[in-house]
Structures are given as C-alpha cells and as structure tokens.
Scaffold this active site. Sequence first.
Site, PDB file in Angstrom:
ATOM      1  N   HIS A  19      -4.339   2.205  -0.962  1.00  0.00           N
ATOM      2  CA  HIS A  19      -3.464   3.363  -1.202  1.00  0.00           C
ATOM      3  C   HIS A  19      -2.667   3.638   0.062  1.00  0.00           C
ATOM      4  O   HIS A  19      -3.170   3.455   1.169  1.00  0.00           O
ATOM      5  CB  HIS A  19      -4.314   4.608  -1.557  1.00  0.00           C
ATOM      6  N   ASP A  79      -6.757   4.266 -10.158  1.00  0.00           N
ATOM      7  CA  ASP A  79      -6.557   3.299 -11.253  1.00  0.00           C
ATOM      8  C   ASP A  79      -7.724   2.352 -11.456  1.00  0.00           C
ATOM      9  O   ASP A  79      -7.706   1.544 -12.383  1.00  0.00           O
ATOM     10  CB  ASP A  79      -5.290   2.475 -10.960  1.00  0.00           C
TER      11      ASP A  79
HETATM   12  C1  SDX Z   1      -1.053   4.818  -7.411  1.00  0.00           C
HETATM   13  O1  SDX Z   1       1.388   7.087  -3.751  1.00  0.00           O
HETATM   14  C2  SDX Z   1       0.529   7.626  -4.624  1.00  0.00           C
HETATM   15  O2  SDX Z   1       0.023   8.686  -4.466  1.00  0.00           O
HETATM   16  C3  SDX Z   1       0.301   6.750  -5.856  1.00  0.00           C
HETATM   17  C4  SDX Z   1      -0.799   7.238  -6.804  1.00  0.00           C
HETATM   18  C5  SDX Z   1      -0.386   8.535  -7.516  1.00  0.00           C
HETATM   19  O3  SDX Z   1      -1.281   9.239  -7.997  1.00  0.00           O
HETATM   20  O4  SDX Z   1       0.860   8.754  -7.686  1.00  0.00           O
HETATM   21  O5  SDX Z   1      -2.015   7.460  -6.104  1.00  0.00           O
HETATM   22  C6  SDX Z   1      -1.051   6.216  -7.926  1.00  0.00           C
HETATM   23  O6  SDX Z   1      -0.020   4.187  -7.425  1.00  0.00           O
HETATM   24  C7  SDX Z   1      -2.329   4.264  -6.823  1.00  0.00           C
HETATM   25  C8  SDX Z   1      -2.132   2.819  -6.239  1.00  0.00           C
HETATM   26  C9  SDX Z   1      -2.166   1.850  -7.423  1.00  0.00           C
HETATM   27  N1  SDX Z   1      -1.787   0.483  -6.962  1.00  0.00           N
HETATM   28  C10 SDX Z   1      -2.709  -0.501  -6.888  1.00  0.00           C
HETATM   29  O7  SDX Z   1      -3.928  -0.352  -7.088  1.00  0.00           O
HETATM   30  C11 SDX Z   1      -2.112  -1.857  -6.582  1.00  0.00           C
HETATM   31  C12 SDX Z   1      -2.933  -2.531  -5.486  1.00  0.00           C
HETATM   32  N2  SDX Z   1      -2.728  -1.805  -4.231  1.00  0.00           N
HETATM   33  C13 SDX Z   1      -1.719  -2.254  -3.321  1.00  0.00           C
HETATM   34  O8  SDX Z   1      -0.613  -2.858  -3.916  1.00  0.00           O
HETATM   35  C14 SDX Z   1      -1.470  -1.300  -2.171  1.00  0.00           C
HETATM   36  O9  SDX Z   1      -2.692  -0.898  -1.719  1.00  0.00           O
HETATM   37  C15 SDX Z   1      -0.588  -0.079  -2.385  1.00  0.00           C
HETATM   38  C16 SDX Z   1       0.742  -0.440  -2.950  1.00  0.00           C
HETATM   39  C17 SDX Z   1      -1.265   0.879  -3.297  1.00  0.00           C
HETATM   40  C18 SDX Z   1      -0.396   0.571  -1.016  1.00  0.00           C
HETATM   41  O10 SDX Z   1       0.326  -0.316  -0.254  1.00  0.00           O
HETATM   42  P1  SDX Z   1       0.844   0.094   1.218  1.00  0.00           P
HETATM   43  O11 SDX Z   1       0.489   1.460   1.602  1.00  0.00           O
HETATM   44  O12 SDX Z   1       2.273  -0.264   1.330  1.00  0.00           O
HETATM   45  O13 SDX Z   1      -0.046  -0.778   2.124  1.00  0.00           O
HETATM   46  P2  SDX Z   1       0.275  -2.264   2.461  1.00  0.00           P
HETATM   47  O14 SDX Z   1       0.815  -2.973   1.254  1.00  0.00           O
HETATM   48  O15 SDX Z   1       1.094  -2.258   3.702  1.00  0.00           O
HETATM   49  O16 SDX Z   1      -1.183  -2.842   2.719  1.00  0.00           O
HETATM   50  C19 SDX Z   1      -1.773  -2.688   4.007  1.00  0.00           C
HETATM   51  C20 SDX Z   1      -2.571  -3.965   4.195  1.00  0.00           C
HETATM   52  C21 SDX Z   1      -1.752  -5.228   3.927  1.00  0.00           C
HETATM   53  O17 SDX Z   1      -2.328  -6.256   4.704  1.00  0.00           O
HETATM   54  P3  SDX Z   1      -1.514  -6.654   6.079  1.00  0.00           P
HETATM   55  O18 SDX Z   1      -0.106  -7.072   5.665  1.00  0.00           O
HETATM   56  O19 SDX Z   1      -1.508  -5.390   6.936  1.00  0.00           O
HETATM   57  O20 SDX Z   1      -2.312  -7.786   6.662  1.00  0.00           O
HETATM   58  O21 SDX Z   1      -3.648  -3.990   3.213  1.00  0.00           O
HETATM   59  C22 SDX Z   1      -3.471  -5.095   2.338  1.00  0.00           C
HETATM   60  C23 SDX Z   1      -2.032  -5.563   2.470  1.00  0.00           C
HETATM   61  O22 SDX Z   1      -1.938  -6.957   2.215  1.00  0.00           O
HETATM   62  N3  SDX Z   1      -3.747  -4.597   0.987  1.00  0.00           N
HETATM   63  C24 SDX Z   1      -4.456  -5.229   0.066  1.00  0.00           C
HETATM   64  C25 SDX Z   1      -4.482  -4.376  -1.036  1.00  0.00           C
HETATM   65  N4  SDX Z   1      -3.766  -3.271  -0.768  1.00  0.00           N
HETATM   66  C26 SDX Z   1      -3.307  -3.424   0.483  1.00  0.00           C
HETATM   67  N5  SDX Z   1      -5.086  -6.437   0.066  1.00  0.00           N
HETATM   68  C27 SDX Z   1      -5.740  -6.757  -1.079  1.00  0.00           C
HETATM   69  N6  SDX Z   1      -5.820  -5.989  -2.190  1.00  0.00           N
HETATM   70  C28 SDX Z   1      -5.188  -4.784  -2.196  1.00  0.00           C
HETATM   71  N7  SDX Z   1      -5.255  -4.011  -3.285  1.00  0.00           N
END
Ligand code: SDX
Length: 428
Positions: free
Chosen positions: A306, A363
């Site tokens: 998140h 989720d």
């Molecule tokens: C919702 O914003 C909100 O409040 C949203 C929400 C709401 O109520 O409105 O809470 C609802 O959208 C919840 C999130 C649902 N999405 C997912 O579950 C999809 C999987 N999650 C990711 O795509 C990700 O965690 C996000 C999009 C939710 C957050 O991404 P960020 O904040 O942009 O973080 P990032 O992509 O920069 O990740 C940081 C690091 C990265 O590694 P590095 O590049 O730093 O080496 O963490 C890794 C990412 O690769 N990472 C993950 C991961 N999520 C982040 N690695 C594996 N699996 C994951 N799920």
Amino acid sequence: MADSSAKLEIGGNTHDYAVKDGSVGPQVIDIRKLYADTGAFTYDPGFTSTASCESGITYIDGDKGVLLHRGYPIDQLAEQSSFMEVAYLLLRGELPGKDELAEFKTTITRHTMVHEQLTTFFRGFRRDAHPMAILVGVVGALSAFYHDSTDISSPEQRRIASHRLIAKIPTIAAMAYKYSVGQPFVYPDNNLSYAGNFLKMTFAVPAEEYVVDPVIEDAMDKIFILHADHEQNASTSTVRLAGSSGANPFACVAAGIACLWGPAHGGANEACLNMLREIGTVDRIPEFIARAKNKDDPFRLMGFGHRVYKNYDPRATVMQKVAKDVLEKMGVSDPIFDVAKELEHIALNDPYFVEKKLYPNVDFYSGIILSAIGFPTTMFTVLFALARTVGWVAQWNEMITDPAQKIGRPRQLYTGPTQRDYTPVEKR
Ligand code: SDX
C-alpha cells in the site's frame, strides 16, 4: 493550527514558505507561491510527498495502521455502526441522532429507483461485458437522466445529486450483474436495509420468494463500511480533479469508477482472488512468493502492499474476521481461505516483504467473502465502487465548498525536443 516556516535556497536566493499543522499527522509546506518566486516546479510523480488539498473527512496513519473517519476508528465503526450511519458521518461530519438517521435512511431509500428509460440503456451492452464497463457507462449517463441536479453552484442540487448517487449505485450495480447473467432486473424494496436491498436486487428471481440472510446482510454492510472512504487515493483524487473543472457529480463519480478499476487500485480484489485460485494449494505458495520478489517478473502479490500503510491495513484485520465468521456461519470451507492465511503468514515472515513493509491490504480477504456470498469475481470491484461512492461524494462536496479550491492543473518536467523548424516530407 500552529504555523512555522521552511526555507528553500535556489539560484542563490532563499525563500520562506509557511509550514502548516493539521489536527494530526504530517505538517505541510505551503508552496503555492514557489513557481512565482523561483521559476521552478516541484517534482513528485505519483504524489508520494504531496498534499493535494485540506480535508477533514478521513485520516490515515500508515505507520501505525490507523484509519479514522471524522475521528472515529474504522474497527469501531465496522463493529458497532452501520453503512448508512457511516455515510451520514462522512457526508455531514457527525454521527446522526436517532431521528436524523431515520430521516437519512428514508431519503436514501426513496431515491433507490432509477429512471425506467435507463433499463433500455443497458440493452446496448453485450451480455458478457465486464460489469465495471457497464457501471462506468451507466453512471456517466446519469447526468442525461437527472439533469435537474447537475448545477453544482446550487447547494440543493448538490444535495439531491449526492443522495441520488448513494441511493442508485446499488441498483445500477445489481442491474449490471443481472444483465451479465441474463436475469430480469429486480426493483428496489423499500422495506429492506441498504445492504439487504442490494442483496435482493442482485440475487432475487421472480420465480421464487427471496429472504435476506441476516448473516450475509451484516457482512455486506461491514464490507461497505470498510470500503467507504480512504483519504486522497487515486480514484478519490480523480473525482476531485474532475470536479475541480466544474463537471457534474455523475461525471465525476464515473471518472472515479474508471480509475478504481485498475488492478493496482480497486481492481486488486478481483486480481487477488484470481491469484489465490491460480496458486490453488499451499504447496505452490513459495513459487509465487519467489515471482513477487523477482525484479524481472512483473507479477506482484495482489492484495499486498500500500502507498500509505507500512503496517497492517486495519481494514484487512476486520475483513479477515468477517471472512472467518461468514464462512463458519454459512458452513462453507473454502480452501482458498487457507491458502490466503498461509500466504499471509509466509509473506509476513519473508525479509523481502518485511523490509519493504508490505502487508495485506483491504483487497486481500474481501474476495473470499464475496465469493462465498455468491458474487462472481467480475463483480468484486463493482462492490468496491458501490461502497466508495459515498466517500467520493463526500470528498466532492468538500472540494466544491473549499474556498481554496481551484481547477487542478499540474505542470511537468519537460524533457522532449527543444524548438526546431518543420521540414517538408520531400526533405526528410
Ligand atoms: C487499494 O491509495 C489507497 O488508499 C488505495 C486503497 C483505497 O482504499 O482507496 O487502499 C485501495 O488500492 C489498495 C491497494 C490494492 N492494490 C494491490 O493490492 C496491488 C498490489 N500492490 C502493489 O501494486 C502496490 O503495493 C501498490 C500499488 C498498492 C502501492 O504501490 P506504491 O506505493 O507505488 O509502492 P511501490 O510500487 O513503489 O512498491 C514499493 C516496493 C517496490 O519494490 P522496489 O522497486 O522498491 O524494489 O515494494 C514492491 C515494489 O516492487 N512491492 C511489491 C508489492 N507492492 C509493492 N512487491 C510484490 N508484491 C506487491 N504487492
């Protein structure tokens, strides 16, 4: 709110900017004059360090895993309140008294029917259209049916449009489902609760009586509460940006629905259950954990991570409990729930997830409950949009009445070609 100042030195000059305190949470540096002072923009793709507005609706402390709606913790609201109470709270700022709640429920109930002409609007979709595609289209079309509540300068029209959106979104969501399964639309039943009415419109058939199961009704109501609002997430920011141009509220909510659909946002609940089904059994979890950690593999653990929560999403805590209760009370033993719990356990003990502070989010468990209730995965994000509509409407109203509100128009860091002269095709 105590104010102080921040200094920025650029181009040999030093500029002071006011630092403002909120009632709780991070301070903000008011940089509205920065471009005029310095000729430079700030640069913040994804808005990781940017407050787009001032709001009093929802507060999140990502490090502590805290979520407050108008100051009330989400776990207390989920355990003790109802979605109609939370809707009133988000819209009006205070929990309603007994009479206020009764009046609000009646107002919403009386707006649940949609214009009969809207039913023909559905006929243009293929039966196999994704329900989110239908929801985006139909909600966007509402301004064609309710033009008498599109004047955003009128508080009365804003109020009616807000009630219409909250009341009609379950009806339209249920119609999207009915259309996709080829069953007749079911009219709202004013004798039922908000959640009960939605369940009946979704699962009732003319051929037999439908009785709302109180266990499922309660779980549905809790799921709506857990999805109601969440500060300035991507879809809420979309609604605010659309609204900043003066677009009508139906168009703004349609824009929010479109944004929510993405798998990185509200589409994650559908993607998460599909992922859990692909994993299938506990022994295949390590394979998927390895893929999630592999930089060369675009696969991510859906339902994990998140932007704000760097601790357990408090909604996921409640959602896991609701999932356990619903499966037990329905006598359903879903092996996917066991896979989800084991996946969570393994991930939360894996250094990759621990270091990156990746926890289950809202989720991760919701799809298990929705699947047990009988919804197809294609309806999961529709249900998220249904519940989030009250948050979008509350945030839209706050934005419209904010004296500091201006049309949202970000700038950019331009890295394209500098000016050059056109050359005719014969000379290229
Ligand atoms: C919702 O914003 C909100 O409040 C949203 C929400 C709401 O109520 O409105 O809470 C609802 O959208 C919840 C999130 C649902 N999405 C997912 O579950 C999809 C999987 N999650 C990711 O795509 C990700 O965690 C996000 C999009 C939710 C957050 O991404 P960020 O904040 O942009 O973080 P990032 O992509 O920069 O990740 C940081 C690091 C990265 O590694 P590095 O590049 O730093 O080496 O963490 C890794 C990412 O690769 N990472 C993950 C991961 N999520 C982040 N690695 C594996 N699996 C994951 N799920």
